[in-house]
Design a protein around this motif. Structure first.
Motif, PDB file in Angstrom:
ATOM      1  N   GLN A  84      -6.036  -2.577  -3.966  1.00 52.86           N
ATOM      2  CA  GLN A  84      -5.714  -1.240  -4.479  1.00 52.86           C
ATOM      3  C   GLN A  84      -5.718  -0.180  -3.376  1.00 52.86           C
ATOM      4  N   SER A 103       7.874   5.982  -6.751  1.00 53.84           N
ATOM      5  CA  SER A 103       7.085   4.767  -6.957  1.00 53.84           C
ATOM      6  C   SER A 103       7.833   3.586  -6.355  1.00 53.84           C
ATOM      7  N   THR A 107      -4.743   2.415  -0.614  1.00 50.70           N
ATOM      8  CA  THR A 107      -3.526   3.214  -0.554  1.00 50.70           C
ATOM      9  C   THR A 107      -3.049   3.442   0.874  1.00 50.70           C
ATOM     10  N   THR A 130       3.195  -5.730  -8.772  1.00 54.67           N
ATOM     11  CA  THR A 130       2.382  -4.567  -8.425  1.00 54.67           C
ATOM     12  C   THR A 130       3.259  -3.329  -8.363  1.00 54.67           C
ATOM     13  N   LYS A 131       2.681  -2.193  -8.725  1.00 58.76           N
ATOM     14  CA  LYS A 131       3.414  -0.928  -8.658  1.00 58.76           C
ATOM     15  C   LYS A 131       2.602   0.065  -7.833  1.00 58.76           C
ATOM     16  N   VAL A 132       3.255   0.663  -6.829  1.00 58.81           N
ATOM     17  CA  VAL A 132       2.646   1.729  -6.041  1.00 58.81           C
ATOM     18  C   VAL A 132       3.150   3.049  -6.599  1.00 58.81           C
ATOM     19  N   SER A 135      -1.520  -3.084 -10.983  1.00 57.93           N
ATOM     20  CA  SER A 135      -0.826  -4.331 -11.319  1.00 57.93           C
ATOM     21  C   SER A 135      -0.894  -4.509 -12.824  1.00 57.93           C
ATOM     22  N   THR A 153      -1.634   8.964  -4.399  1.00 59.41           N
ATOM     23  CA  THR A 153      -1.090   7.614  -4.416  1.00 59.41           C
ATOM     24  C   THR A 153      -2.116   6.638  -4.983  1.00 59.41           C
ATOM     25  N   ALA A 164       0.852  -1.169   0.000  1.00 54.22           N
ATOM     26  CA  ALA A 164       0.000   0.000   0.000  1.00 54.22           C
ATOM     27  C   ALA A 164       0.888   1.219   0.000  1.00 54.22           C
ATOM     28  N   ALA A 165       0.299   2.410  -0.087  1.00 53.32           N
ATOM     29  CA  ALA A 165       1.056   3.620  -0.270  1.00 53.32           C
ATOM     30  C   ALA A 165       1.733   4.077   1.001  1.00 53.32           C
ATOM     31  N   VAL A 200      -2.433   2.361  -6.697  1.00 54.28           N
ATOM     32  CA  VAL A 200      -1.796   1.056  -6.859  1.00 54.28           C
ATOM     33  C   VAL A 200      -2.288   0.414  -8.147  1.00 54.28           C
TER      34      VAL A 200
END
Length: 456
Positions: free
Chosen positions: A140, A201, A142, A228-230, A242, A238, A15-16, A240
């Motif tokens: 997803q 990120s 944050t 996954t990319k934050v 994938s 912020t 998470a963010a 999220v």
């Protein structure tokens, strides 16, 4: 997880670490030089346009001086795996641990029930892969879940006849193991994350193995999730995402599903979209699958070229459940259920995540107490480690055993932990006991410790 749980989804970041930035232009000017050569410097709102993005950028959880201090600290970690090397402030956390987040995959477990009952081997894969994809709506969020303490557990018994247990089996590297089962399936996961901090990120690689066994025919399914990319950790809103392939393979028959998660483009283009096929063992497409992981998934029989068969139509196989409006932590109703003692068994293990004082205080809105409790737990964990090393002891999980098996994954090798069955013996003994437990479960002191009398 093999499932994105985790994991840490599931230690690690799923998470963010922050959202928003006040005084955006000045802070960007000061910091952009430190980001040259790295991804993620842009500030975008994946749901809207430039004006929306700038409005979001003015919001934030941190005061300006706190954010500047945090950014100064984090610059030295660019390009590194920050899974367990950074202590984070409690105000960016959600009142849930990674062990609970692993259990979120059970929300739509009825799809595995349907897969087990299904006569058609390809529809079986359609149901099972829809189950694996369904958790991404919850993932997803944050906010960052708490890293579990070594020996911490999470139990769930009151959902679709499922018994679920997860345990933190390693601290360095952070690793969790989980097991769930009902009359239709068993689920086993060993979860470890690798991350790469890129400035604004964070890439999260799920080094895990997920296995599902459908009980009627004994088929075993293996899952490889996408990374996954934050995005916008420090600057902007912020979010999220994938992107990449999710592959589920029937290890018994050779059938498989390949679902492609579309990457989010500027201003939300293609976000949430998932497309793919169910293939037979000869790698011929049999069922077309399409949808959005934020809404629903549908399927349609197809020919060997992947085109829909004449006379067939697209049918919905999964739809996301209704969510609470304006929830502070973006929790689903099921996430709230996981925090509730209503899903807890009789005589809850004292190592259970629900009992953590920092998680409990954050849920009640007391950030000061949550931060102090988090620091106290982390210091106790360090003291345990020093004592264990001084005694020459080895930590041993209670409900999972480490095996000699090393499983390859796309992002690194993984040590496999095996569910040893002792939890089921424990749970059956408790459930069959005639003794009346009058202890208020919420009054149980959190206790995952190996040494009972170790002073903090």
């Amino acid at each position: 997880m093999g499932s994105p749980e985790n994991n840490q989804s599931k230690g690690g970041f799923f998470a963010a670490m922050t959202s928003g930035l006040s005084m955006f232009s000045n802070a960007m000017h000061r910091s952009v030089n430190g980001l040259l050569g790295y991804e993620g410097v842009e500030v975008i709102n994946p749901e809207g346009g430039k004006e929306d993005a700038e409005e979001e950028a003015q919001r934030g959880r941190w005061k300006q001086e706190e954010r500047d201090s945090y950014w100064k600290m984090m610059q030295k970690y660019i390009g590194s795996d920050v899974t367990s090397m950074v202590t984070l402030p409690v105000l960016i956390f959600e009142p849930m641990t990674m062990l609970q987040k692993m259990a979120e995959l059970m929300e739509y477990a009825h799809l595995l029930d349907e897969a087990d009952k299904c006569e058609d081997p390809y529809m079986r894969m359609a149901y099972a892969s829809s189950w694996a994809m369904s958790v991404y709506f919850a993932y997803q969020r944050t906010w960052k879940p708490f890293n579990p303490i070594l020996g911490e557990t999470y139990e769930m018994v009151s959902h679709d006849g499922i018994t679920f247990i997860s345990e933190q089996v390693s601290h360095h590297p952070p690793m969790s193991a989980g097991h769930a089962e009902n009359e239709h399936f068993t689920y086993d996961v060993t979860s470890k994350l690798r991350t790469k901090f890129l400035g604004n990120s964070l890439d999260v690689y799920p080094i895990g193995r997920t296995r599902v066994t459908l009980k009627r025919d004994g088929v075993v399914l293996d899952l490889v999730p996408p990374p996954t990319k934050v995005n916008n950790l420090i600057f902007g809103r912020t979010w999220v995402d994938s992107a990449g392939e999710m592959i589920m393979t029937n290890l018994t028959t050779g059938d498989k599903v390949v679902l492609y998660f579309q990457p989010c483009g500027w201003f939300g283009a293609n976000r949430y979209e998932v497309d793919g096929y169910v293939y037979n063992a000869a790698e011929e497409p049999k069922i077309l699958m399409t949808g959005k992981w934020s809404e629903s998934m549908s399927y349609q029989p197809c020919d060997s070229e992947g085109e829909p068969l004449p006379g067939t139509e697209l049918k919905e196989i999964w739809r996301v459940a209704e969510t609470p409006p304006n929830d502070k932590f973006q929790f689903t109703y099921f996430a709230h259920k996981l925090n509730s003692f209503d899903t807890a068994p009789k005589k809850l293990l004292p190592s259970d995540s629900r009992l953590r004082p920092d998680r409990w205080a954050l849920e009640k809105g007391d950030l000061s107490k949550a931060g102090a409790s988090k620091s106290s737990l982390e210091e106790r964990q360090r003291a345990e480690k020093r004592n264990r090393e001084a005694k020459g002891d080895q930590f041993a999980p209670k409900w999972f055993d480490v095996t000699e098996e090393i499983a390859p994954t796309p992002w690194g090798d993984l040590e496999i932990y095996h569910f040893n069955g002792k939890y089921m013996e424990h749970r059956n003994a408790v459930d069959s006991s005639d003794a009346v437990d009058t202890v208020d479960v919420q009054s149980i002191e959190f206790n995952p410790w190996q040494y009972a009398n170790l002073s903090e």
